[in-house]
Design an enzyme around this catalytic site. Structure first.
Site, PDB file in Angstrom:
ATOM      1  N   GLY A   1      40.558 -27.270 -42.918  1.00  0.00           N
ATOM      2  CA  GLY A   1      39.383 -27.965 -41.801  1.00  0.00           C
ATOM      3  C   GLY A   1      38.013 -27.657 -42.379  1.00  0.00           C
ATOM      4  O   GLY A   1      37.507 -28.259 -43.176  1.00  0.00           O
TER       5      GLY A   1
ATOM      6  N   GLY B   1      40.193 -22.649 -37.025  1.00  0.00           N
ATOM      7  CA  GLY B   1      38.713 -22.935 -36.669  1.00  0.00           C
ATOM      8  C   GLY B   1      38.053 -21.492 -36.335  1.00  0.00           C
ATOM      9  O   GLY B   1      36.682 -21.409 -35.978  1.00  0.00           O
TER      10      GLY B   1
ATOM     11  N   HIS C   1      49.030 -32.951 -35.274  1.00  0.00           N
ATOM     12  CA  HIS C   1      48.078 -32.099 -35.408  1.00  0.00           C
ATOM     13  C   HIS C   1      47.909 -31.222 -34.021  1.00  0.00           C
ATOM     14  O   HIS C   1      48.159 -31.859 -32.682  1.00  0.00           O
ATOM     15  CB  HIS C   1      46.736 -32.354 -35.564  1.00  0.00           C
ATOM     16  CG  HIS C   1      45.682 -31.317 -36.092  1.00  0.00           C
ATOM     17  ND1 HIS C   1      45.190 -30.646 -35.090  1.00  0.00           N
ATOM     18  CD2 HIS C   1      45.386 -30.583 -37.326  1.00  0.00           C
ATOM     19  CE1 HIS C   1      44.393 -29.609 -35.627  1.00  0.00           C
ATOM     20  NE2 HIS C   1      44.461 -29.723 -36.865  1.00  0.00           N
TER      21      HIS C   1
ATOM     22  N   ASN D   1      41.173 -31.942 -43.756  1.00  0.00           N
ATOM     23  CA  ASN D   1      41.118 -32.504 -42.436  1.00  0.00           C
ATOM     24  C   ASN D   1      39.856 -32.356 -42.075  1.00  0.00           C
ATOM     25  O   ASN D   1      39.099 -31.365 -41.805  1.00  0.00           O
ATOM     26  CB  ASN D   1      42.221 -31.623 -41.719  1.00  0.00           C
ATOM     27  CG  ASN D   1      41.881 -32.424 -39.943  1.00  0.00           C
ATOM     28  OD1 ASN D   1      41.460 -33.246 -39.902  1.00  0.00           O
ATOM     29  ND2 ASN D   1      42.385 -31.467 -39.321  1.00  0.00           N
ATOM     30  N   TRP D   2      39.027 -33.492 -41.915  1.00  0.00           N
ATOM     31  CA  TRP D   2      37.676 -33.444 -41.616  1.00  0.00           C
ATOM     32  C   TRP D   2      37.625 -33.570 -40.116  1.00  0.00           C
ATOM     33  O   TRP D   2      36.530 -33.552 -39.602  1.00  0.00           O
ATOM     34  CB  TRP D   2      36.795 -34.766 -42.154  1.00  0.00           C
ATOM     35  CG  TRP D   2      36.875 -34.483 -43.810  1.00  0.00           C
ATOM     36  CD1 TRP D   2      37.084 -33.621 -44.536  1.00  0.00           C
ATOM     37  CD2 TRP D   2      36.431 -35.775 -44.628  1.00  0.00           C
ATOM     38  NE1 TRP D   2      36.799 -33.795 -45.971  1.00  0.00           N
ATOM     39  CE2 TRP D   2      36.489 -35.237 -45.931  1.00  0.00           C
ATOM     40  CE3 TRP D   2      36.072 -37.025 -44.607  1.00  0.00           C
ATOM     41  CZ2 TRP D   2      36.136 -35.739 -47.166  1.00  0.00           C
ATOM     42  CZ3 TRP D   2      35.626 -37.854 -45.352  1.00  0.00           C
ATOM     43  CH2 TRP D   2      35.722 -37.261 -46.933  1.00  0.00           C
ATOM     44  N   LYS D   3      38.671 -33.665 -39.454  1.00  0.00           N
ATOM     45  CA  LYS D   3      38.723 -33.941 -37.915  1.00  0.00           C
ATOM     46  C   LYS D   3      37.637 -34.922 -37.496  1.00  0.00           C
ATOM     47  O   LYS D   3      37.263 -35.993 -38.345  1.00  0.00           O
ATOM     48  CB  LYS D   3      38.306 -32.524 -37.145  1.00  0.00           C
ATOM     49  CG  LYS D   3      39.092 -31.582 -37.772  1.00  0.00           C
ATOM     50  CD  LYS D   3      39.029 -30.352 -37.116  1.00  0.00           C
ATOM     51  CE  LYS D   3      39.754 -29.100 -37.884  1.00  0.00           C
ATOM     52  NZ  LYS D   3      40.198 -27.869 -36.833  1.00  0.00           N
TER      53      LYS D   3
ATOM     54  N   GLU E   1      50.265 -24.383 -38.844  1.00  0.00           N
ATOM     55  CA  GLU E   1      49.237 -24.343 -38.524  1.00  0.00           C
ATOM     56  C   GLU E   1      49.310 -23.205 -37.314  1.00  0.00           C
ATOM     57  O   GLU E   1      49.416 -23.887 -36.097  1.00  0.00           O
ATOM     58  CB  GLU E   1      48.345 -25.242 -38.229  1.00  0.00           C
ATOM     59  CG  GLU E   1      48.012 -26.189 -39.523  1.00  0.00           C
ATOM     60  CD  GLU E   1      46.828 -27.027 -39.298  1.00  0.00           C
ATOM     61  OE1 GLU E   1      45.926 -26.689 -40.174  1.00  0.00           O
ATOM     62  OE2 GLU E   1      46.494 -27.857 -38.412  1.00  0.00           O
TER      63      GLU E   1
END
Ligand code: PEP
Length: 252
Positions: A234, A174, A96, A10-12, A168
């Protein structure tokens, strides 16, 4: 059932065309000929086409980070399941926590996205997770159960092979520090039992992947746990060496 482990990047809202070009070429190089693992990359909408072209002759699959539930019409800014399939994107992320938080996505909206995307033929990763407060007040399992029941309401069991559950814990995303192996294990076992009870006659149940500060150091122990069928990554997925290392550790 697909028994391959899944590594989902997930590169956001990060990376522009030049970074993407370098990253995807590096990943293709680093993971040349790899098998026995499913790899999915989720760039932002504008770059789906570029990643599709770059990965054209590989086993890497493409995901959007979001999808809308209607197929077309007056829904400015939205993208439908059919449009994603049309550009070669076979996956969509749904629910998400960052979208639940910043875009106020509800379980009802998420459920509509799940139903229309799977019906159209997309694979989806349905993200669920508890907040720090929910964990602190011992509401983790109630919260996960609620998200699963409302997110998967009305889903026919024939669509389950297209569905992955992404667990998650919101408070570790993060943060650089994944949840403990005990916490991951107990929630994954809970999700497995919960989904099994929701679909008692299903031949195959959704894979369950863990996300939240997965890195090259913790990934092996995480994917060794029962009912952990892969990882959702991420930050570490945007670093070529780290991402390739994670995939290699998952597959070995
Ligand atoms: C995510 O947000 O889906 C995620 C897994 O992020 P990170 O790995 O950076 O915690």
């Amino acid at each position: 059932m697909n028994k391959n482990k899944l590594v989902f990047a997930n590169w956001k809202m990060n990376l522009h065309s030049e970074d993407i070009n370098t990253l995807v070429k590096g990943v293709l190089n680093g993971l040349n000929d790899i098998s026995g693992v499913d790899i999915v990359l989720a760039p932002t909408f504008p770059y789906l086409g570029i990643v599709k072209l770059l990965t054209a002759n590989s086993k890497i699959r493409l995901s959007a980070q979001n999808v809308f539930w209607e197929e077309s019409g007056s829904y400015t800014g939205e993208v439908s399941p059919g449009m994603l399939l049309d550009v070669g994107c076979t996956w969509a992320m749904i629910g998400h926590s960052e979208r639940r938080q910043h875009l106020l996505e509800t379980n009802e909206m998420i459920n509509k996205k799940v139903l229309s995307s799977t019906l159209k033929g997309l694979n989806i990763i349905l993200c669920v997770g508890e907040s720090f407060d929910q964990r602190r007040t011992k509401k983790t399992f109630a919260s996960i159960s609620d998200q699963l029941h409302r997110g998967l309401r009305g889903v026919g069991e024939e669509f389950l092979p297209q569905i992955v559950i992404g667990y998650e814990p919101i408070w570790v995303i993060g943060s650089g520090q994944a949840a403990s192996l005990n916490d991951i294990s107990s929630v994954h076992n809970f999700i497995f039992t919960e989904v099994e009870s929701m679909f008692p006659t299903a031949e195959s149940l959704p894979r369950i992947v863990y996300g939240g500060s997965v890195n090259t150091t913790n990934v092996e122990q995480i994917v060794d746990l029962d009912n952990v069928d892969g990882v959702l990554v991420g930050n570490a997925s945007m670093d070529c060496d780290k991402f390739c290392d994670i995939v290699l550790k998952v597959v070995k």
